[in-house]
Design an enzyme around this catalytic site. Structure first.
Site, PDB file in Angstrom:
ATOM      1  N   GLU A 158       0.882  -1.163   0.000  1.00  0.00           N
ATOM      2  CA  GLU A 158       0.000   0.000   0.000  1.00  0.00           C
ATOM      3  C   GLU A 158       0.915   1.207   0.000  1.00  0.00           C
ATOM      4  OE1 GLU A 158      -1.374   3.155   0.840  1.00  0.00           O
ATOM      5  OE2 GLU A 158      -1.757   2.504   2.893  1.00  0.00           O
ATOM      6  N   CYS A 192      -1.770   8.774   3.118  1.00  0.00           N
ATOM      7  CA  CYS A 192      -1.506   8.252   1.777  1.00  0.00           C
ATOM      8  C   CYS A 192      -2.642   8.560   0.813  1.00  0.00           C
ATOM      9  CB  CYS A 192      -1.256   6.748   1.838  1.00  0.00           C
ATOM     10  SG  CYS A 192      -2.620   5.797   2.556  1.00  0.00           S
TER      11      CYS A 192
END
Length: 417
Positions: A158, A192
């Site tokens: 990720e 993120c």
């Protein structure tokens, strides 16, 4: 902020565990599959059995140091695995707390925590896990994947990236501005999935910028002494972000500091930064080349939605993509003609809060996903099982030599269009 930590780091951990606890028994039942015709008619059976992969390595980042361990852990444990965890060295006290608390509730062979710096993380990434999940920068993700390759360890990465926020002409600019401000200012943009840059119709740019500024002022009337607004994590990242701004200014960008109370950040002797909106950007600037991960918001303009879509498609596939507007056909066009890890319409980040939706990236923004049943499957081995009936199926079908009429009949049937 205590409240923001509870909402964005602790609450998702608890929610993921509760969801897995409620559903993991039904997830683990496996699936019946249909045997190839006509084998099912004579008693053959096909099924998928979910088995634990074994030991899963978890390498967590500093921005959500609890959630990025415990949210994937819900799927890891629900699937019956054991886990080894390497928290970030940038959040030492959280890492030490994990090392202290985990042995109180788990046997060492169930879940073990390893603290330390870069050397420990490097050694950890080289272990022969049965699966590994890493959350962090794309540049580091490449090193993780190389290390995993030596032991053929499957990885879930990720990684983030530059998540675009496309403002359609039909969008309510005030509402969109406040929602973008919330997503960009949360954790000072150190997420993120934070909206990395805006794309707005050229003739609506000023209105949209005003919408973001108003959103910031409503959410954070002051910044420096406001416990609701956090700091950039350390001096190194503060300097990195200031370097992006200096680079953009030198290359012709206009910088708009959103500082509702006109506070003196230069004399604050800390790492807090106000949101800076950057206009007139281009791809030669670092703010348009690197994931920002901080309170900087570049604004690009477009003349048509096709132009905006083409720009997104000409760059790395992002972890998130956001569209604002009341034009459903346009929203569907943006979603169908772009690729991203996930997407939210008329807001930002919130697809990540859906426990029953897969979360993960695509291409440079990551690979694999987790959350809910999708996480259970990621951390499970899907074992195919075929149960042959008592009859000599191979013989009846002509699959055994000496080949003859039955063989020819089967081949003729299966190979015709």
């Amino acid at each position: 902020s205590t409240e923001q930590t509870l909402m964005t780091d602790i609450m998702p951990s608890v929610s993921a565990m509760k969801h897995a606890k409620k559903h993991f028994e039904s997830w683990a039942k496996g699936e019946r599959r249909k045997p190839t015709f006509p084998l099912g008619l004579i008693g053959a059976k096909a099924e998928v059995i979910y088995q634990p992969k074994g030991v899963v390595g978890v390498i967590a980042p500093w921005n959500f140091p609890v959630g990025m361990v415990m949210v994937p852990m819900a799927g890891i444990l629900a699937a019956g695995n054991r886990a080894m965890v390497k928290p970030s060295e940038y959040t030492e006290r959280v890492a030490d707390l994990f090392a202290e608390a985990v042995p109180k509730y788990f046997a060492e062979e169930e879940m073990a925590v390893f603290t330390g710096g870069v050397e420990a993380a490097t050694a950890f990434s080289k272990l022969a896990f049965d699966h590994m999940i890493f959350t962090g920068a794309t540049s580091v993700g490449r090193h993780i994947m190389r290390a995993a390759a030596d032991n053929l360890v499957p990885v879930t990465l990720e990684l983030g990236g530059k998540s675009p926020t496309i403002i359609g002409r039909s969008a309510d600019k005030a509402k969109a501005g406040q929602r973008v401000a919330l997503g960009k200012m949360m954790n000072a943009g150190q997420i993120c999935l934070a909206p990395d840059y805006l794309m707005v119709a050229k003739d609506q740019e000023a209105e949209m910028i005003e919408g973001v500024k108003a959103g910031v002022a409503n959410l954070y009337p002051t910044l420096l002494a406001n416990d609701d607004y956090t700091s950039v994590v350390n001096g190194r990242n503060y300097d990195r972000l200031q370097g992006y701004l200096a680079d953009a200014r030198e290359k012709g960008a206009e910088l708009i500091e959103v500082n509702p109370a006109n506070e003196d950040f230069a004399s604050s002797n800390g790492n807090k930064m106000p949101l800076t909106i950057v206009r007139n950007v281009n791809d030669s600037m670092k703010v348009m080349q690197e994931e920002i991960f901080g309170p900087i918001l570049p604004v690009m303009t477009y003349s048509s939605m096709d132009e905006a879509i083409d720009y997104v498609n000409a760059h790395d596939r992002p972890l998130g993509l956001y569209y604002f507007g009341s034009d459903n056909a346009e929203a569907d066009r943006v979603l169908s003609r772009t690729i991203s890890g996930g997407a939210t319409v008329n807001d930002v980040i919130f697809h990540n809060a859906m426990e029953d939706l897969p979360f993960g990236g695509v291409g440079p923004s990551g690979m694999g996903n987790y959350h809910g049943q999708d996480g259970f499957k990621t951390f499970s081995h899907m074992r195919a099982v075929y149960r042959q009936p008592g009859l000599d199926v191979a013989g009846l079908a002509g699959f055994k030599p000496p080949y003859g009429k039955a063989t020819a009949k089967t081949l003729a049937k299966e190979l015709r269009k």
